[in-house]
Design a protein around this motif. Structure first.
Motif, PDB file in Angstrom:
ATOM      1  N   LEU A   1      -1.276  -1.450  49.256  1.00  0.00           N
ATOM      2  CA  LEU A   1      -2.688  -1.591  48.909  1.00  0.00           C
ATOM      3  C   LEU A   1      -3.430  -0.317  49.299  1.00  0.00           C
ATOM      4  CD1 LEU A   1      -4.790  -3.595  47.836  1.00  0.00           C
ATOM      5  CD2 LEU A   1      -5.157  -4.316  50.176  1.00  0.00           C
ATOM      6  N   CYS A   2      -3.969   0.387  48.327  1.00  0.00           N
ATOM      7  CA  CYS A   2      -4.674   1.630  48.633  1.00  0.00           C
ATOM      8  C   CYS A   2      -6.071   1.684  48.017  1.00  0.00           C
ATOM      9  CB  CYS A   2      -3.849   2.832  48.194  1.00  0.00           C
ATOM     10  SG  CYS A   2      -3.578   2.924  46.438  1.00  0.00           S
ATOM     11  N   CYS A   3      -6.438   0.707  47.212  1.00  0.00           N
ATOM     12  CA  CYS A   3      -7.764   0.664  46.601  1.00  0.00           C
ATOM     13  C   CYS A   3      -8.432  -0.656  46.937  1.00  0.00           C
ATOM     14  CB  CYS A   3      -7.673   0.768  45.078  1.00  0.00           C
ATOM     15  SG  CYS A   3      -6.986   2.303  44.492  1.00  0.00           S
ATOM     16  N   GLY A   4      -9.724  -0.601  47.088  1.00  0.00           N
ATOM     17  CA  GLY A   4     -10.482  -1.822  47.279  1.00  0.00           C
ATOM     18  C   GLY A   4     -10.673  -2.546  45.959  1.00  0.00           C
ATOM     19  N   PRO A   5     -11.235  -3.756  46.016  1.00  0.00           N
ATOM     20  CA  PRO A   5     -11.392  -4.522  44.773  1.00  0.00           C
ATOM     21  C   PRO A   5     -12.370  -3.896  43.782  1.00  0.00           C
ATOM     22  CG  PRO A   5     -12.396  -5.675  46.622  1.00  0.00           C
ATOM     23  CD  PRO A   5     -11.674  -4.502  47.191  1.00  0.00           C
TER      24      PRO A   5
END
Length: 99
Positions: A5-9
């Protein structure tokens, strides 16, 4: 265990929207370059020597090269859209994990 996971929603949602727009726009441009649209002549990288021949085959090859470039860029946007979609799914799964 390392998380992918490297990006927010919100960033992932923005990536999907931009990817959808990029795929649509570049696919249409690729189609119009492929049918040798006269309106797009300014975007074809030609030289003076390309117009010296009586046959328009050199110009048509340049149109087709730009068309292929547009399709390749649309495919890259499609891959990045898939990455953004995976990031959204991972963010949703993270919300349901119990700590």
């Amino acid at each position: 265990m390392a998380s992918l996971l490297c990006c927010g929603p919100k960033l992932a949602a923005c990536g999907i929207v931009l990817s959808i727009w990029g795929v649509i726009m570049l696919a249409l441009l690729g189609i119009f370059f492929n049918i040798h649209s006269a309106v797009l002549i300014e975007d074809v990288p030609f030289t003076e020597e390309d117009f010296k021949d009586e046959s328009p085959e050199r110009i048509y090859r340049l149109y087709e090269q730009v068309s292929y470039n547009c399709f390749i860029a649309a495919a890259i946007y499609l891959v990045l859209g898939g990455f953004s979609f995976c990031q959204i799914r991972m963010n949703k799964r993270k919300e349901y994990l119990v700590r």
